[in-house]
Design a protein around this motif. Structure first.
Motif, PDB file in Angstrom:
ATOM      1  N   ALA A   1       0.793  -1.336   0.005  1.00 15.20           N
ATOM      2  CA  ALA A   1       0.088   0.144  -0.063  1.00 15.20           C
ATOM      3  C   ALA A   1       0.883   1.170  -0.037  1.00 15.20           C
ATOM      4  O   ALA A   1       1.965   1.072   0.602  1.00 15.20           O
ATOM      5  N   THR A   2       0.371   2.525  -0.545  1.00 16.01           N
ATOM      6  CA  THR A   2       1.057   3.714  -0.867  1.00 16.01           C
ATOM      7  C   THR A   2       0.136   4.642  -0.362  1.00 16.01           C
ATOM      8  O   THR A   2      -1.149   4.457  -0.552  1.00 16.01           O
ATOM      9  N   ILE A   3       0.933   5.636   0.146  1.00 18.40           N
ATOM     10  CA  ILE A   3       0.046   6.988   0.561  1.00 18.40           C
ATOM     11  C   ILE A   3      -0.347   7.607  -0.692  1.00 18.40           C
ATOM     12  O   ILE A   3       0.598   8.107  -1.368  1.00 18.40           O
ATOM     13  N   HIS A   4      -1.555   7.865  -1.202  1.00 16.34           N
ATOM     14  CA  HIS A   4      -2.075   8.665  -2.264  1.00 16.34           C
ATOM     15  C   HIS A   4      -2.442  10.070  -1.730  1.00 16.34           C
ATOM     16  O   HIS A   4      -3.557  10.056  -0.791  1.00 16.34           O
ATOM     17  N   GLU A   5      -2.282  11.170  -2.430  1.00 10.07           N
ATOM     18  CA  GLU A   5      -2.597  12.464  -1.826  1.00 10.07           C
ATOM     19  C   GLU A   5      -3.519  13.015  -3.280  1.00 10.07           C
ATOM     20  O   GLU A   5      -3.257  12.940  -4.380  1.00 10.07           O
ATOM     21  N   PHE A   6      -4.757  13.393  -2.665  1.00  6.70           N
ATOM     22  CA  PHE A   6      -5.822  13.914  -3.775  1.00  6.70           C
ATOM     23  C   PHE A   6      -6.693  14.669  -2.869  1.00  6.70           C
ATOM     24  O   PHE A   6      -6.897  14.827  -1.607  1.00  6.70           O
ATOM     25  N   THR A   7      -7.539  15.457  -3.662  1.00  8.54           N
ATOM     26  CA  THR A   7      -8.376  16.506  -2.989  1.00  8.54           C
ATOM     27  C   THR A   7      -9.904  16.091  -3.518  1.00  8.54           C
ATOM     28  O   THR A   7     -10.081  16.096  -4.789  1.00  8.54           O
ATOM     29  N   ILE A   8     -10.841  15.938  -2.647  1.00  8.61           N
ATOM     30  CA  ILE A   8     -12.218  15.651  -3.206  1.00  8.61           C
ATOM     31  C   ILE A   8     -12.853  16.994  -3.012  1.00  8.61           C
ATOM     32  O   ILE A   8     -12.879  17.635  -1.721  1.00  8.61           O
ATOM     33  N   ILE A   9     -13.703  17.495  -3.995  1.00 12.09           N
ATOM     34  CA  ILE A   9     -14.530  18.693  -3.530  1.00 12.09           C
ATOM     35  C   ILE A   9     -16.143  18.307  -3.532  1.00 12.09           C
ATOM     36  O   ILE A   9     -16.497  17.260  -4.486  1.00 12.09           O
ATOM     37  N   LEU A  10     -16.493  18.601  -2.505  1.00  9.43           N
ATOM     38  CA  LEU A  10     -18.218  18.186  -2.133  1.00  9.43           C
ATOM     39  C   LEU A  10     -18.775  18.960  -2.951  1.00  9.43           C
ATOM     40  O   LEU A  10     -18.753  20.175  -3.457  1.00  9.43           O
ATOM     41  N   ALA A  11     -20.125  18.448  -3.742  1.00 10.73           N
ATOM     42  CA  ALA A  11     -21.106  18.952  -4.422  1.00 10.73           C
ATOM     43  C   ALA A  11     -22.188  19.628  -3.360  1.00 10.73           C
ATOM     44  O   ALA A  11     -22.271  19.055  -2.268  1.00 10.73           O
ATOM     45  N   ASP A  12     -22.630  20.749  -3.898  1.00  9.69           N
ATOM     46  CA  ASP A  12     -23.680  21.437  -3.290  1.00  9.69           C
ATOM     47  C   ASP A  12     -23.648  21.984  -1.964  1.00  9.69           C
ATOM     48  O   ASP A  12     -24.535  22.056  -1.080  1.00  9.69           O
ATOM     49  N   VAL A  13     -22.243  21.950  -1.601  1.00  9.43           N
ATOM     50  CA  VAL A  13     -21.821  22.637  -0.005  1.00  9.43           C
ATOM     51  C   VAL A  13     -20.920  23.648  -0.260  1.00  9.43           C
ATOM     52  O   VAL A  13     -19.838  23.640  -0.952  1.00  9.43           O
ATOM     53  N   GLU A  14     -21.276  24.766   0.363  1.00 11.71           N
ATOM     54  CA  GLU A  14     -20.373  26.161   0.219  1.00 11.71           C
ATOM     55  C   GLU A  14     -19.605  26.311   1.327  1.00 11.71           C
ATOM     56  O   GLU A  14     -18.611  27.220   1.242  1.00 11.71           O
ATOM     57  N   GLU A  15     -19.935  25.849   2.500  1.00 13.15           N
ATOM     58  CA  GLU A  15     -18.984  26.154   3.756  1.00 13.15           C
ATOM     59  C   GLU A  15     -18.971  24.884   4.573  1.00 13.15           C
ATOM     60  O   GLU A  15     -19.899  24.097   4.830  1.00 13.15           O
TER      61      GLU A  15
END
Length: 92
Positions: free
Chosen positions: A7-21
């Motif tokens: 297993a490797t550490i993977h870095e990424f970003t998830i942006i949530l839908a329909d949420v502003e704050e």
């Protein structure tokens, strides 16, 4: 004998839908289902910077998306570059 996949550490970003704050209630819901990401909000988007351990990048992303769904939210998109607080200040 089964072959072990490292297993490797993977870095990424998830942006949530329909949420502003990122509210305290939202943060609580998210952190109940994962402990390998940092949630934040910037310019009207809520994001989670993940550092997920998995054999492949695809498996890391799929499991993170499943965690977001467990917290009763949807994913707008996945980015391979992390957003983080520093880049938010640069863009904002």
């Amino acid at each position: 004998m089964p072959v072990k996949t490292r297993a490797t550490i993977h870095e990424f970003t998830i942006i949530l839908a329909d949420v502003e704050e990122l509210t305290p209630d939202l943060a609580d819901a998210l952190y109940e289902v994962f402990d390998d990401g940092t949630a934040g909000s910037c310019n009207g988007e809520v994001f989670i910077d993940f550092h997920r351990q998995a054999p492949t990048f695809s498996e890391a992303v799929q499991s993170a998306i499943a965690d977001v769904h467990k917290a009763a939210h949807e994913v707008a998109r996945v980015q391979t570059e992390q957003i983080g607080r520093a880049s938010c200040r640069e863009r904002g």
